[in-house]
Motif scaffolding. Structure first.
Motif, PDB file in Angstrom:
ATOM      1  N   VAL A 120       0.836  -1.198   0.000  1.00 32.52           N
ATOM      2  CA  VAL A 120       0.000   0.000   0.000  1.00 32.52           C
ATOM      3  C   VAL A 120       0.874   1.253   0.000  1.00 32.52           C
ATOM      4  O   VAL A 120       0.622   2.215  -0.739  1.00 32.52           O
ATOM      5  CB  VAL A 120      -0.955  -0.006   1.215  1.00 32.52           C
ATOM      6  N   ALA A 121       1.914   1.246   0.825  1.00 30.71           N
ATOM      7  CA  ALA A 121       2.796   2.417   0.924  1.00 30.71           C
ATOM      8  C   ALA A 121       3.478   2.698  -0.411  1.00 30.71           C
ATOM      9  O   ALA A 121       3.613   3.867  -0.831  1.00 30.71           O
ATOM     10  CB  ALA A 121       3.841   2.192   2.019  1.00 30.71           C
ATOM     11  N   ARG A 122       3.906   1.640  -1.086  1.00 35.16           N
ATOM     12  CA  ARG A 122       4.588   1.835  -2.368  1.00 35.16           C
ATOM     13  C   ARG A 122       3.613   2.365  -3.424  1.00 35.16           C
ATOM     14  O   ARG A 122       3.954   3.240  -4.219  1.00 35.16           O
ATOM     15  CB  ARG A 122       5.205   0.513  -2.813  1.00 35.16           C
ATOM     16  N   HIS A 123       2.404   1.831  -3.426  1.00 39.04           N
ATOM     17  CA  HIS A 123       1.388   2.281  -4.376  1.00 39.04           C
ATOM     18  C   HIS A 123       1.065   3.762  -4.142  1.00 39.04           C
ATOM     19  O   HIS A 123       0.919   4.538  -5.099  1.00 39.04           O
ATOM     20  CB  HIS A 123       0.131   1.418  -4.240  1.00 39.04           C
ATOM     21  N   ARG A 124       0.974   4.171  -2.886  1.00 38.14           N
ATOM     22  CA  ARG A 124       0.697   5.573  -2.577  1.00 38.14           C
ATOM     23  C   ARG A 124       1.831   6.468  -3.051  1.00 38.14           C
ATOM     24  O   ARG A 124       1.604   7.573  -3.582  1.00 38.14           O
ATOM     25  CB  ARG A 124       0.492   5.745  -1.071  1.00 38.14           C
ATOM     26  N   ALA A 125       3.067   6.018  -2.841  1.00 40.83           N
ATOM     27  CA  ALA A 125       4.216   6.810  -3.273  1.00 40.83           C
ATOM     28  C   ALA A 125       4.223   6.969  -4.786  1.00 40.83           C
ATOM     29  O   ALA A 125       4.551   8.051  -5.310  1.00 40.83           O
ATOM     30  CB  ALA A 125       5.516   6.160  -2.792  1.00 40.83           C
ATOM     31  N   MET A 126       3.845   5.930  -5.487  1.00 40.72           N
ATOM     32  CA  MET A 126       3.791   5.991  -6.949  1.00 40.72           C
ATOM     33  C   MET A 126       2.708   6.966  -7.408  1.00 40.72           C
ATOM     34  O   MET A 126       2.888   7.721  -8.364  1.00 40.72           O
ATOM     35  CB  MET A 126       3.534   4.586  -7.506  1.00 40.72           C
ATOM     36  N   GLY A 127       1.569   6.961  -6.709  1.00 41.58           N
ATOM     37  CA  GLY A 127       0.490   7.864  -7.077  1.00 41.58           C
ATOM     38  C   GLY A 127       0.814   9.315  -6.781  1.00 41.58           C
ATOM     39  O   GLY A 127       0.394  10.219  -7.515  1.00 41.58           O
ATOM     40  N   SER A 128       1.579   9.546  -5.719  1.00 44.49           N
ATOM     41  CA  SER A 128       1.861  10.924  -5.307  1.00 44.49           C
ATOM     42  C   SER A 128       2.824  11.635  -6.248  1.00 44.49           C
ATOM     43  O   SER A 128       2.796  12.864  -6.363  1.00 44.49           O
ATOM     44  CB  SER A 128       2.432  10.928  -3.884  1.00 44.49           C
ATOM     45  N   VAL A 129       3.684  10.885  -6.942  1.00 46.86           N
ATOM     46  CA  VAL A 129       4.676  11.525  -7.801  1.00 46.86           C
ATOM     47  C   VAL A 129       4.062  12.020  -9.103  1.00 46.86           C
ATOM     48  O   VAL A 129       4.622  12.887  -9.779  1.00 46.86           O
ATOM     49  CB  VAL A 129       5.849  10.550  -8.077  1.00 46.86           C
ATOM     50  N   ALA A 130       2.896  11.473  -9.459  1.00 49.74           N
ATOM     51  CA  ALA A 130       2.225  11.889 -10.692  1.00 49.74           C
ATOM     52  C   ALA A 130       0.723  11.842 -10.470  1.00 49.74           C
ATOM     53  O   ALA A 130       0.040  10.924 -10.934  1.00 49.74           O
ATOM     54  CB  ALA A 130       2.632  10.975 -11.852  1.00 49.74           C
ATOM     55  N   PRO A 131       0.165  12.823  -9.771  1.00 46.33           N
ATOM     56  CA  PRO A 131      -1.254  12.804  -9.407  1.00 46.33           C
ATOM     57  C   PRO A 131      -2.192  12.741 -10.604  1.00 46.33           C
ATOM     58  O   PRO A 131      -3.297  12.218 -10.518  1.00 46.33           O
ATOM     59  CB  PRO A 131      -1.440  14.121  -8.639  1.00 46.33           C
ATOM     60  N   GLY A 132      -1.763  13.277 -11.739  1.00 44.82           N
ATOM     61  CA  GLY A 132      -2.629  13.271 -12.910  1.00 44.82           C
ATOM     62  C   GLY A 132      -2.574  11.996 -13.722  1.00 44.82           C
ATOM     63  O   GLY A 132      -3.304  11.851 -14.708  1.00 44.82           O
ATOM     64  N   LEU A 133      -1.728  11.064 -13.314  1.00 42.62           N
ATOM     65  CA  LEU A 133      -1.574   9.803 -14.043  1.00 42.62           C
ATOM     66  C   LEU A 133      -2.462   8.738 -13.409  1.00 42.62           C
ATOM     67  O   LEU A 133      -2.368   8.468 -12.211  1.00 42.62           O
ATOM     68  CB  LEU A 133      -0.106   9.369 -13.997  1.00 42.62           C
ATOM     69  N   ARG A 134      -3.333   8.151 -14.219  1.00 40.94           N
ATOM     70  CA  ARG A 134      -4.243   7.119 -13.699  1.00 40.94           C
ATOM     71  C   ARG A 134      -3.498   5.792 -13.578  1.00 40.94           C
ATOM     72  O   ARG A 134      -2.952   5.286 -14.558  1.00 40.94           O
ATOM     73  CB  ARG A 134      -5.449   6.965 -14.630  1.00 40.94           C
ATOM     74  N   LEU A 135      -3.495   5.230 -12.356  1.00 38.71           N
ATOM     75  CA  LEU A 135      -2.870   3.925 -12.137  1.00 38.71           C
ATOM     76  C   LEU A 135      -3.942   2.845 -12.225  1.00 38.71           C
ATOM     77  O   LEU A 135      -4.875   2.821 -11.425  1.00 38.71           O
ATOM     78  CB  LEU A 135      -2.179   3.881 -10.767  1.00 38.71           C
ATOM     79  N   ALA A 136      -3.802   1.969 -13.202  1.00 38.40           N
ATOM     80  CA  ALA A 136      -4.737   0.857 -13.394  1.00 38.40           C
ATOM     81  C   ALA A 136      -4.078  -0.431 -12.912  1.00 38.40           C
ATOM     82  O   ALA A 136      -2.859  -0.482 -12.694  1.00 38.40           O
ATOM     83  CB  ALA A 136      -5.128   0.740 -14.859  1.00 38.40           C
ATOM     84  N   ASP A 137      -4.869  -1.464 -12.731  1.00 35.61           N
ATOM     85  CA  ASP A 137      -4.347  -2.742 -12.244  1.00 35.61           C
ATOM     86  C   ASP A 137      -3.986  -3.648 -13.415  1.00 35.61           C
ATOM     87  O   ASP A 137      -4.840  -4.005 -14.231  1.00 35.61           O
ATOM     88  CB  ASP A 137      -5.385  -3.428 -11.345  1.00 35.61           C
ATOM     89  N   LEU A 138      -2.712  -4.006 -13.487  1.00 34.40           N
ATOM     90  CA  LEU A 138      -2.265  -4.964 -14.506  1.00 34.40           C
ATOM     91  C   LEU A 138      -2.724  -6.373 -14.174  1.00 34.40           C
ATOM     92  O   LEU A 138      -2.748  -7.255 -15.034  1.00 34.40           O
ATOM     93  CB  LEU A 138      -0.734  -4.915 -14.609  1.00 34.40           C
ATOM     94  N   ALA A 139      -3.102  -6.572 -12.890  1.00 34.23           N
ATOM     95  CA  ALA A 139      -3.539  -7.887 -12.397  1.00 34.23           C
ATOM     96  C   ALA A 139      -2.451  -8.924 -12.679  1.00 34.23           C
ATOM     97  O   ALA A 139      -1.270  -8.640 -12.557  1.00 34.23           O
ATOM     98  CB  ALA A 139      -4.879  -8.264 -13.001  1.00 34.23           C
ATOM     99  N   CYS A 140      -2.843 -10.120 -13.077  1.00 32.14           N
ATOM    100  CA  CYS A 140      -1.877 -11.202 -13.300  1.00 32.14           C
ATOM    101  C   CYS A 140      -1.648 -11.445 -14.789  1.00 32.14           C
ATOM    102  O   CYS A 140      -1.484 -12.598 -15.230  1.00 32.14           O
ATOM    103  CB  CYS A 140      -2.364 -12.474 -12.617  1.00 32.14           C
ATOM    104  N   SER A 141      -1.630 -10.375 -15.569  1.00 33.07           N
ATOM    105  CA  SER A 141      -1.472 -10.510 -17.018  1.00 33.07           C
ATOM    106  C   SER A 141      -0.170 -11.204 -17.402  1.00 33.07           C
ATOM    107  O   SER A 141      -0.139 -12.046 -18.303  1.00 33.07           O
ATOM    108  CB  SER A 141      -1.533  -9.132 -17.684  1.00 33.07           C
ATOM    109  N   VAL A 142       0.927 -10.858 -16.726  1.00 31.26           N
ATOM    110  CA  VAL A 142       2.208 -11.487 -17.067  1.00 31.26           C
ATOM    111  C   VAL A 142       2.200 -12.956 -16.650  1.00 31.26           C
ATOM    112  O   VAL A 142       2.665 -13.839 -17.386  1.00 31.26           O
ATOM    113  CB  VAL A 142       3.384 -10.748 -16.417  1.00 31.26           C
TER     114      VAL A 142
END
Length: 368
Positions: free
Chosen positions: A110-132
């Motif tokens: 959760v902490a890492r996901h929040r940090a990723m969102g905070s660096v680019a607030p206008g960028l939508r983070l979607a879930d890649l799920a288990c695609s790979v």
């Protein structure tokens, strides 16, 4: 191999584009290795619409266990103190003009996901799920070739152990010796912690070796695997120590062997995962051992020792050709011991000879 990795990245990029995301950030090490050929510590892979970049916290080393990176892939080493490569990857995607980025939420804290969102607030983070992970299920022939060599190494190590004196030696000692032999025969290391179980411990799935010594008349269950160029196989066998097997040992062994054979024969393209499990499990249940069997009949193997598909009672999905799996039924009777028989096989079309057995150590009940 560069073409192979580029093709894998293209297939993932196409999946992301179809879901409305022009870029993806892959952080799970096994997935990074699948797409790039290597997995330097802490590295993440950014798939962009025009360029792919591997972001590393430090310069990739020469450790063979980390694989060999695609030479045509751009690698960017962050400056000292450059922070989390995943966060840097998000910023990199933003500067490249991406408006959405697919990320592996199942791998991120959760902490890492929040940090990723905070660096680019206008960028939508979607879930890649288990695609790979889904792309990894069906293996190409180079991957299967690595698994085949890993299986040969495991067979060699186990075969040499069977020729040695076992009575009086501890489970822990035998496990360490097996792991040394794996490396001696060319493995990068064990595929997982080797399990050696004697007497009342035998037949347990995932048993951790203890200081119990091998005794005459014991069941001895061994489960080991080799890691070769990142690909991991598994083999498990059960033997009797130093004497003619008792009637109950023969009966239990024959039962588990019949279940394992039924599971192997059920490995055909198009078979439901749960039907493979049922083929093996129903034999054990009919004999009254439904409450002491293993929770699943098998699982996929590859860059991880336990990956999809899962051959379990509630598993959904169907087998494809060129999918390597284990078939590993077992029964453990508390206080007495038990039997486990475990093979790695590759699902093949009937026209190609049916399931390919990679681990070939005898399944005859031997008295050692």
């Amino acid at each position: 191999m560069s073409e192979v990795y580029a093709d894998r990245r293209t297939r993932l990029r196409d999946r992301c584009a179809a879901a409305g995301s022009p870029a993806a950030l892959v952080s799970r090490p096994a997935n990074v290795r699948y797409l790039t050929g290597g997995s330097p510590a802490g590295a993440v892979l950014l798939l962009g619409p025009d360029e792919d970049v591997l972001l590393c916290p430090t310069a990739p080393g020469a450790d063979p266990a980390d694989g060999r990176l695609d030479e045509l892939l751009r690698t960017l080493v962050l400056p000292a103190g450059g922070g989390d490569p995943a966060v840097a990857g998000v910023d990199f995607a933003r500067k490249a003009g991406a408006d959405a980025l697919s990320v592996e939420e199942h791998h991120l804290t959760v902490a890492r996901h929040r940090a990723m969102g905070s660096v680019a607030p206008g960028l939508r983070l979607a879930d890649l799920a288990c695609s790979v992970e889904q792309l990894r299920i069906v293996k190409d022939e180079d991957e299967i070739g690595c698994l085949r060599i890993a299986a040969e190494i495991a067979d060699q190590a186990l075969g040499e152990l069977l020729e040695s004196i076992l009575v009086g030696r501890t489970e822990r000692h035998l496990a360490l010796e097996l792991e040394r032999r794996l490396v001696d025969h060319g493995a990068d290391g064990p595929a997982f912690a080797t399990s050696v179980a004697t007497g009342p411990h035998s037949g347990r799935s995932g048993h951790r070796p203890t200081d119990r010594r091998v005794e005459e008349g014991d069941f001895l269950t061994v489960c080991l695997g080799a890691d070769y160029r990142g690909y991991r196989c598994e083999i498990g066998r059960t033997f009797v120590i130093g004497t003619t097997p008792a009637d109950w040992q023969i009966e239990l062994y024959d039962l588990v062997f019949a279940a394992q054979r039924a599971g192997r024969e059920a490995l055909v393209p198009g078979a439901e995962y749960r039907d493979v499990d049922r083929a093996a499990r129903q034999i054990l249940v009919a004999a009254g051992h439904g409450d002491v069997t293993t929770p699943l009949t098998g699982h996929g193997v590859g860059l991880e020792i336990d990956e999809d598909p899962q051959l379990a009672p509630a598993a959904m999905g169907k087998l494809d050709a060129c999918v390597p799996v284990t078939v590993e039924p077992g029964v453990h009777l508390p206080g007495r011991g038990g039997v486990r028989i475990d093979d790695t096989l590759v699902v093949r079309q009937e026209a190609d000879g049916g399931p390919e057995l990679l681990t070939i150590t005898t399944k005859e009940l031997l008295a050692l």
